[in-house]
Design a protein around this motif. Structure first.
Motif, PDB file in Angstrom:
ATOM      1  N   MET A   1       0.818  -1.210   0.000  1.00 19.72           N
ATOM      2  CA  MET A   1       0.000   0.000   0.000  1.00 19.72           C
ATOM      3  C   MET A   1       0.851   1.259   0.000  1.00 19.72           C
ATOM      4  SD  MET A   1      -2.941  -1.186  -0.317  1.00 19.72           S
ATOM      5  CE  MET A   1      -3.675   0.443  -0.366  1.00 19.72           C
ATOM      6  N   SER A   2       2.128   1.155   0.337  1.00 14.69           N
ATOM      7  CA  SER A   2       2.972   2.342   0.332  1.00 14.69           C
ATOM      8  C   SER A   2       3.031   2.945  -1.057  1.00 14.69           C
ATOM      9  CB  SER A   2       4.391   1.990   0.819  1.00 14.69           C
ATOM     10  OG  SER A   2       5.192   3.143   0.858  1.00 14.69           O
ATOM     11  N   LEU A   3       3.090   2.086  -2.065  1.00 20.62           N
ATOM     12  CA  LEU A   3       3.114   2.569  -3.441  1.00 20.62           C
ATOM     13  C   LEU A   3       1.824   3.308  -3.764  1.00 20.62           C
ATOM     14  CD1 LEU A   3       4.533   2.667  -6.175  1.00 20.62           C
ATOM     15  CD2 LEU A   3       3.443   0.500  -6.760  1.00 20.62           C
ATOM     16  N   ALA A   4       0.697   2.822  -3.260  1.00 25.61           N
ATOM     17  CA  ALA A   4      -0.583   3.481  -3.524  1.00 25.61           C
ATOM     18  C   ALA A   4      -0.592   4.883  -2.923  1.00 25.61           C
ATOM     19  CB  ALA A   4      -1.723   2.649  -2.955  1.00 25.61           C
ATOM     20  N   LEU A   5      -0.011   5.050  -1.756  1.00 24.58           N
ATOM     21  CA  LEU A   5       0.032   6.369  -1.133  1.00 24.58           C
ATOM     22  C   LEU A   5       0.897   7.314  -1.953  1.00 24.58           C
ATOM     23  CD1 LEU A   5      -0.540   8.363   1.136  1.00 24.58           C
ATOM     24  CD2 LEU A   5       1.324   7.333   2.445  1.00 24.58           C
ATOM     25  N   THR A   6       2.070   6.866  -2.350  1.00 22.49           N
ATOM     26  CA  THR A   6       2.965   7.737  -3.107  1.00 22.49           C
ATOM     27  C   THR A   6       2.441   8.002  -4.511  1.00 22.49           C
ATOM     28  OG1 THR A   6       4.305   5.798  -3.724  1.00 22.49           O
ATOM     29  CG2 THR A   6       5.013   7.059  -1.798  1.00 22.49           C
ATOM     30  N   ASP A   7       1.580   7.142  -5.019  1.00 23.50           N
ATOM     31  CA  ASP A   7       0.982   7.364  -6.334  1.00 23.50           C
ATOM     32  C   ASP A   7      -0.053   8.481  -6.333  1.00 23.50           C
ATOM     33  OD1 ASP A   7       2.487   5.515  -7.638  1.00 23.50           O
ATOM     34  OD2 ASP A   7       0.936   3.963  -7.730  1.00 23.50           O
ATOM     35  N   LEU A   8      -0.490   8.899  -5.166  1.00 23.70           N
ATOM     36  CA  LEU A   8      -1.557   9.889  -5.090  1.00 23.70           C
ATOM     37  C   LEU A   8      -1.081  11.300  -5.399  1.00 23.70           C
ATOM     38  CD1 LEU A   8      -3.319   8.537  -1.889  1.00 23.70           C
ATOM     39  CD2 LEU A   8      -4.289   8.587  -4.192  1.00 23.70           C
ATOM     40  N   SER A   9       0.212  11.544  -5.306  1.00 28.47           N
ATOM     41  CA  SER A   9       0.736  12.877  -5.606  1.00 28.47           C
ATOM     42  C   SER A   9       2.176  12.778  -6.084  1.00 28.47           C
ATOM     43  CB  SER A   9       0.659  13.779  -4.375  1.00 28.47           C
ATOM     44  OG  SER A   9       1.420  13.246  -3.311  1.00 28.47           O
ATOM     45  N   ARG A  10       2.595  13.797  -6.815  1.00 26.15           N
ATOM     46  CA  ARG A  10       3.959  13.813  -7.347  1.00 26.15           C
ATOM     47  C   ARG A  10       4.984  14.047  -6.245  1.00 26.15           C
ATOM     48  NH1 ARG A  10       2.958  17.169 -10.917  1.00 26.15           N
ATOM     49  NH2 ARG A  10       4.026  19.102 -10.399  1.00 26.15           N
ATOM     50  N   TYR A  11       4.615  14.862  -5.270  1.00 25.25           N
ATOM     51  CA  TYR A  11       5.524  15.195  -4.172  1.00 25.25           C
ATOM     52  C   TYR A  11       4.978  14.653  -2.847  1.00 25.25           C
ATOM     53  CZ  TYR A  11       7.080  18.705  -7.600  1.00 25.25           C
ATOM     54  OH  TYR A  11       7.520  19.338  -8.733  1.00 25.25           O
ATOM     55  N   PRO A  12       5.857  14.417  -1.872  1.00 15.64           N
ATOM     56  CA  PRO A  12       5.406  13.907  -0.567  1.00 15.64           C
ATOM     57  C   PRO A  12       4.862  15.019   0.320  1.00 15.64           C
ATOM     58  CG  PRO A  12       7.777  14.130  -0.525  1.00 15.64           C
ATOM     59  CD  PRO A  12       7.341  14.502  -1.930  1.00 15.64           C
ATOM     60  N   VAL A  13       3.979  15.823  -0.259  1.00 20.01           N
ATOM     61  CA  VAL A  13       3.424  16.995   0.430  1.00 20.01           C
ATOM     62  C   VAL A  13       1.906  16.857   0.492  1.00 20.01           C
ATOM     63  CG1 VAL A  13       3.139  19.501   0.401  1.00 20.01           C
ATOM     64  CG2 VAL A  13       5.303  18.476  -0.375  1.00 20.01           C
ATOM     65  N   VAL A  14       1.364  16.793   1.700  1.00 22.63           N
ATOM     66  CA  VAL A  14      -0.076  16.689   1.910  1.00 22.63           C
ATOM     67  C   VAL A  14      -0.552  17.971   2.587  1.00 22.63           C
ATOM     68  CG1 VAL A  14      -1.942  15.399   3.031  1.00 22.63           C
ATOM     69  CG2 VAL A  14       0.077  14.183   2.156  1.00 22.63           C
ATOM     70  N   GLN A  15      -1.591  18.569   2.027  1.00 29.03           N
ATOM     71  CA  GLN A  15      -2.196  19.756   2.644  1.00 29.03           C
ATOM     72  C   GLN A  15      -3.242  19.285   3.650  1.00 29.03           C
ATOM     73  OE1 GLN A  15      -5.474  21.091   0.516  1.00 29.03           O
ATOM     74  NE2 GLN A  15      -6.118  21.408   2.643  1.00 29.03           N
ATOM     75  N   ALA A  30      -5.440  23.921  -5.861  1.00 32.89           N
ATOM     76  CA  ALA A  30      -4.127  24.506  -6.150  1.00 32.89           C
ATOM     77  C   ALA A  30      -3.004  23.568  -5.720  1.00 32.89           C
ATOM     78  CB  ALA A  30      -3.997  25.854  -5.443  1.00 32.89           C
ATOM     79  N   VAL A  31      -3.176  22.935  -4.552  1.00 41.10           N
ATOM     80  CA  VAL A  31      -2.176  21.993  -4.063  1.00 41.10           C
ATOM     81  C   VAL A  31      -2.097  20.770  -4.977  1.00 41.10           C
ATOM     82  CG1 VAL A  31      -1.617  20.400  -2.179  1.00 41.10           C
ATOM     83  CG2 VAL A  31      -2.333  22.755  -1.667  1.00 41.10           C
ATOM     84  N   ALA A  32      -3.251  20.239  -5.355  1.00 40.63           N
ATOM     85  CA  ALA A  32      -3.287  19.053  -6.212  1.00 40.63           C
ATOM     86  C   ALA A  32      -2.674  19.333  -7.578  1.00 40.63           C
ATOM     87  CB  ALA A  32      -4.724  18.561  -6.362  1.00 40.63           C
ATOM     88  N   GLU A  33      -3.001  20.478  -8.140  1.00 40.41           N
ATOM     89  CA  GLU A  33      -2.474  20.832  -9.462  1.00 40.41           C
ATOM     90  C   GLU A  33      -0.958  20.987  -9.439  1.00 40.41           C
ATOM     91  OE1 GLU A  33      -4.090  21.589 -12.761  1.00 40.41           O
ATOM     92  OE2 GLU A  33      -5.189  20.021 -11.694  1.00 40.41           O
ATOM     93  N   ALA A  34      -0.412  21.398  -8.292  1.00 39.49           N
ATOM     94  CA  ALA A  34       1.030  21.608  -8.178  1.00 39.49           C
ATOM     95  C   ALA A  34       1.793  20.326  -7.863  1.00 39.49           C
ATOM     96  CB  ALA A  34       1.313  22.650  -7.105  1.00 39.49           C
ATOM     97  N   GLY A  35       1.081  19.231  -7.586  1.00 39.74           N
ATOM     98  CA  GLY A  35       1.758  17.966  -7.326  1.00 39.74           C
ATOM     99  C   GLY A  35       1.691  17.481  -5.906  1.00 39.74           C
ATOM    100  N   GLY A  36       0.954  18.190  -5.036  1.00 40.15           N
ATOM    101  CA  GLY A  36       0.741  17.716  -3.677  1.00 40.15           C
ATOM    102  C   GLY A  36      -0.599  17.013  -3.579  1.00 40.15           C
ATOM    103  N   LEU A  37      -0.962  16.590  -2.388  1.00 38.78           N
ATOM    104  CA  LEU A  37      -2.268  15.981  -2.164  1.00 38.78           C
ATOM    105  C   LEU A  37      -3.126  16.974  -1.392  1.00 38.78           C
ATOM    106  CD1 LEU A  37      -4.172  13.543  -2.377  1.00 38.78           C
ATOM    107  CD2 LEU A  37      -3.207  12.699  -0.217  1.00 38.78           C
ATOM    108  N   GLY A  38      -4.129  17.547  -2.057  1.00 44.05           N
ATOM    109  CA  GLY A  38      -5.013  18.505  -1.427  1.00 44.05           C
ATOM    110  C   GLY A  38      -6.158  17.814  -0.706  1.00 44.05           C
ATOM    111  N   PHE A  39      -6.651  18.457   0.343  1.00 42.72           N
ATOM    112  CA  PHE A  39      -7.726  17.885   1.149  1.00 42.72           C
ATOM    113  C   PHE A  39      -8.843  18.891   1.371  1.00 42.72           C
ATOM    114  CE2 PHE A  39      -5.510  14.074   2.594  1.00 42.72           C
ATOM    115  CZ  PHE A  39      -6.555  13.231   2.972  1.00 42.72           C
ATOM    116  N   LEU A  40     -10.072  18.397   1.304  1.00 41.59           N
ATOM    117  CA  LEU A  40     -11.234  19.142   1.766  1.00 41.59           C
ATOM    118  C   LEU A  40     -11.537  18.729   3.197  1.00 41.59           C
ATOM    119  CD1 LEU A  40     -13.725  18.819  -1.245  1.00 41.59           C
ATOM    120  CD2 LEU A  40     -12.386  20.833  -0.611  1.00 41.59           C
ATOM    121  N   ALA A  41     -11.973  19.679   4.010  1.00 38.14           N
ATOM    122  CA  ALA A  41     -12.372  19.382   5.384  1.00 38.14           C
ATOM    123  C   ALA A  41     -13.889  19.357   5.449  1.00 38.14           C
ATOM    124  CB  ALA A  41     -11.825  20.439   6.334  1.00 38.14           C
ATOM    125  N   ALA A  42     -14.459  18.181   5.724  1.00 37.97           N
ATOM    126  CA  ALA A  42     -15.918  18.053   5.794  1.00 37.97           C
ATOM    127  C   ALA A  42     -16.456  18.291   7.192  1.00 37.97           C
ATOM    128  CB  ALA A  42     -16.352  16.671   5.300  1.00 37.97           C
TER     129      ALA A  42
END
Length: 358
Positions: A1-15, A30-42
């Motif tokens: 599953m580590s590969l699945a996590l790293t596949d979610l974004s180009r960089y190891p940066v999570v917002q 904006a974060v997702a488009e730049a290569g990070g993993l963007g998050f919505l807060a529900a």
């Protein structure tokens, strides 16, 4: 599953998903488009409100993103203590000319079941959970829907529980983190405290065989490199993104991050009844020592006060959530910040590699 996590974004940066309006579609996109993993807060939103933001986000980016849910909270609050705190806040209500909120307006589940049903009906790439761990049934349902699940943890035992329940990854939150501490059980007897990120990361790394997102006080790429070296697969940053123009945080909140009037942070129950790290202001100093362990009752009680303070332009009455590294906040567009963090991470890793070969 580590590969699945790293596949979610180009960089190891999570917002980080920051509830209350900061982490909306513009920031996550904006974060997702730049290569990070963007998050919505529900958190604090209805299921319909969450879904509306998901549709907005999908219109802004085709990149993977995440949605964060609050777990339902047990009704353990001492109603007498909540009533005492209500009386203490009477002066605030008079000052801001606004009534105190109904402490029982939210049953404590934050619309959890409806949100889970919505996300299973129309899956998103990632769903994370705060304040607890879902049942195996829920986590298995998300896995069947193709959704990657992350459970936020603040101890090795919570991480083991998440692994047992079937989570795909854990977000290890150190005590340095801004906003609410994501403990699965708020124990008032334990006091306000916690474990630092690097120590906690080492404990969790030796306790579970899951990918790890590290969170808590991270503001620079060199810090991301340090948690990667300690065994994390990515670093999650919240306060670092608060000052971005795409952030939905109030302008006074953004300004306070580097305002010399707000020097330190502390853990407090003053605004919500749950330990949360924020900048020390008048409200925290006057009410923090007396706030009961009662979430979401205290959150509901102070809701109107916080809104009134913001409308009055009074940062001394607002919940200014921030991590320990808040003074290193950079007022940059989110995409530029992601690129800068990635470059800093690479530079730090190269520097360490160069030193190790000498």
């Amino acid at each position: 599953m580590s590969l699945a996590l790293t596949d979610l974004s180009r960089y190891p940066v999570v917002q980080a998903p920051m509830a209350g309006g900061a982490s909306g579609p513009p920031l996550a996109a904006a974060v997702a488009e730049a290569g990070g993993l963007g998050f919505l807060a529900a958190g604090y939103k209805t299921a319909d409100g969450m879904y509306h933001e998901i549709k907005q986000l999908r219109a802004l980016t085709a990149q993977p993103f995440g949605v964060n849910l609050f777990m339902p909270q047990p009704q353990l609050a001492d109603t007498g203590a909540v009533e005492v705190y209500r009386h203490q806040l009477a002066g605030e209500a008079a000052w801001y000319e606004t009534p105190l909120g109904d402490p029982d307006a939210d049953g404590g589940d934050d619309g959890y079941e409806a949100k889970v049903a919505t996300l299973l009906d129309d899956p998103v790439p990632v769903v994370s959970f705060t304040f607890g761990c879902p049942s195996r049934e829920v986590l298995d349902a998300f896995a069947a829907a193709g959704t990657f699940t992350v459970v936020t943890v603040t101890s090795a035992q919570e991480a083991r529980n998440a692994q047992w329940a079937g989570a795909h990854a854990v977000c290890v939150q150190g005590v340095e983190a801004g906003g609410h501490q994501s403990t699965h059980r708020d124990d008032p007897q334990a006091g306000l405290g916690g474990t630092g990120l690097l120590a906690l990361l080492a404990e969790v790394r030796e306790s579970v065989q899951l990918p790890i997102v590290a969170a808590g006080g991270l503001m620079r790429g060199s810090q991301i490199a340090s948690v990667l070296a300690a065994g994390a697969d990515a670093g999650q940053l919240g306060t670092a993104f608060l000052a971005c123009p795409e952030s939905g945080a109030h302008r006074l909140h953004k300004q306070a991050l580097t305002n010399p009037l707000f020097v330190t942070t502390t853990l407090t129950r003053a605004f919500s009844g749950r330990p949360a790290r924020g900048l020390v202001n008048r409200f925290v100093r006057e009410h923090g020592p007396y706030a009961p362990a009662a979430y979401p009752q205290v959150h509901q009680l102070t809701s109107g006060l916080r809104k009134a303070a913001a409308q009055a332009g009074d940062a001394q009455g607002m919940a200014l959530w921030a991590g320990q590294g808040h003074r290193m906040a950079r007022e940059l567009p989110a995409g530029e910040l992601v690129e800068l963090l990635a470059a800093e991470t690479d530079a730090a890793r190269a520097a360490v590699s160069g030193r190790s070969t000498r």
